[in-house]
Design a protein around this motif. Structure first.
Motif, PDB file in Angstrom:
ATOM      1  N   SER A 146      69.728  79.113  34.951  1.00 28.40           N
ATOM      2  CA  SER A 146      68.283  79.272  35.089  1.00 28.40           C
ATOM      3  C   SER A 146      67.669  78.187  35.969  1.00 28.40           C
ATOM      4  O   SER A 146      66.524  78.329  36.415  1.00 28.40           O
ATOM      5  N   ALA A 147      68.404  77.107  36.218  1.00 23.46           N
ATOM      6  CA  ALA A 147      67.921  76.057  37.111  1.00 23.46           C
ATOM      7  C   ALA A 147      68.282  76.332  38.565  1.00 23.46           C
ATOM      8  O   ALA A 147      67.958  75.549  39.445  1.00 23.46           O
ATOM      9  N   SER A 148      68.948  77.466  38.834  1.00 22.64           N
ATOM     10  CA  SER A 148      69.373  77.789  40.191  1.00 22.64           C
ATOM     11  C   SER A 148      68.319  78.569  40.964  1.00 22.64           C
ATOM     12  O   SER A 148      68.535  78.917  42.120  1.00 22.64           O
ATOM     13  N   PHE A 149      67.217  78.870  40.328  1.00 18.85           N
ATOM     14  CA  PHE A 149      66.139  79.599  40.992  1.00 18.85           C
ATOM     15  C   PHE A 149      64.822  79.227  40.327  1.00 18.85           C
ATOM     16  O   PHE A 149      64.791  78.619  39.261  1.00 18.85           O
ATOM     17  N   ILE A 150      63.715  79.587  40.975  1.00 20.36           N
ATOM     18  CA  ILE A 150      62.390  79.353  40.406  1.00 20.36           C
ATOM     19  C   ILE A 150      61.646  80.678  40.364  1.00 20.36           C
ATOM     20  O   ILE A 150      61.495  81.348  41.393  1.00 20.36           O
ATOM     21  N   ASN A 151      61.176  81.038  39.191  1.00 16.14           N
ATOM     22  CA  ASN A 151      60.381  82.246  39.034  1.00 16.14           C
ATOM     23  C   ASN A 151      58.964  81.980  39.553  1.00 16.14           C
ATOM     24  O   ASN A 151      58.240  81.156  39.010  1.00 16.14           O
ATOM     25  N   VAL A 152      58.580  82.672  40.626  1.00 19.16           N
ATOM     26  CA  VAL A 152      57.238  82.499  41.203  1.00 19.16           C
ATOM     27  C   VAL A 152      56.495  83.833  41.218  1.00 19.16           C
ATOM     28  O   VAL A 152      55.764  84.156  42.158  1.00 19.16           O
TER      29      VAL A 152
END
Length: 239
Positions: free
Chosen positions: A187-193
């Motif tokens: 879950s730290a490999s991307f950012i939900n924007v």
């Protein structure tokens, strides 16, 4: 600014594939009084938990839907202690072990009900990382896309040494954490924007700062079916 590209042009880190030797599932029923300060302390002092919580909280808040988050446990931490923390926060913790008995890419499913209320108060009282809050939690889901698409951020402007807040962003613990290990997809490999429009992301100084710290910065837009209805989720990813 973000320019649309073909998926074939997206660069990827080679992932580490570790054969699973054993899988254990953990959960825990709450009993007795809830120690709010103890739970707040776990969330505040564990960025991996904070990131996973933010992603799950967003989907529960916006869609009343549960999603799975993934984290890793640092080699220098007690596995038993970390699992105890995780089962305090999440409803179900799935831990795969390798042949040496080491855990990797732990799956977390569902936020314990009392934790969701505590986390909501922490958001309102600015007790979680401000950059994580800005990207994932400050805005409600924006339904402005109707197709899968991939974009790459292209920015020719140099960041000035005295540019406002750049050093604070670069040295933020959340930013350093998400850039520290790209070989395992968590879950730290991307950012939900998903609360932002592409235009808003193009204008964000945080996007410009993030691009300066990576080789390639991408925006993925992909469909996610919730109750048989498609929603288009936005994620920042990088190389």
């Amino acid at each position: 600014m973000f320019l649309e590209i073909n998926y074939e042009k997206v660069k990827h880190y080679p992932a580490n594939h570790i054969p699973q030797h054993d899988i254990k599932v953990y959960s825990r029923e709450n009993s007795g009084d809830i120690d709010v300060s103890f739970i707040e302390n776990i969330i505040s002092n564990n960025l991996n938990i904070q990131i996973a919580l933010a992603d799950q909280y967003f989907f529960e808040r916006e869609f009343d839907a549960k999603v799975v988050s993934s984290i890793t446990i640092s080699d220098n931490k007690s596995v038993e202690d970390e699992i105890n923390k995780l089962t305090t926060i999440f409803m179900r913790v799935v831990v795969p072990f390798d042949q040496n008995g080491s855990p990797y890419i732990i799956q977390l499913n569902g936020i314990n009900k009392f934790v969701k209320d505590i986390f909501k108060d922490m958001i309102l009282n600015d007790k979680i990382n401000p950059i994580l809050k800005f990207f994932t939690l400050e805005k409600s889901f924006l339904c402005d896309c109707n197709r899968t698409a991939f974009y790459e951020y292209i920015d020719s402007d140099k960041i000035k040494d005295d540019e406002q807040d750049y050093n604070c962003f670069k040295n933020d613990e959340y930013v350093k954490y998400i850039l520290s290990d790209r070989k395992r997809f968590t879950s730290a490999s991307f950012i939900n924007v998903s609360g932002f429009s592409i235009e808003e992301l193009n204008k964000s100084v945080y996007i410009k700062y993030l691009k300066s710290l990576v080789r390639n910065l991408y925006l993925f837009i992909f469909d996610c079916s919730i109750d048989d209805k498609p929603y288009y989720i936005k994620q920042l990813r990088w190389y």
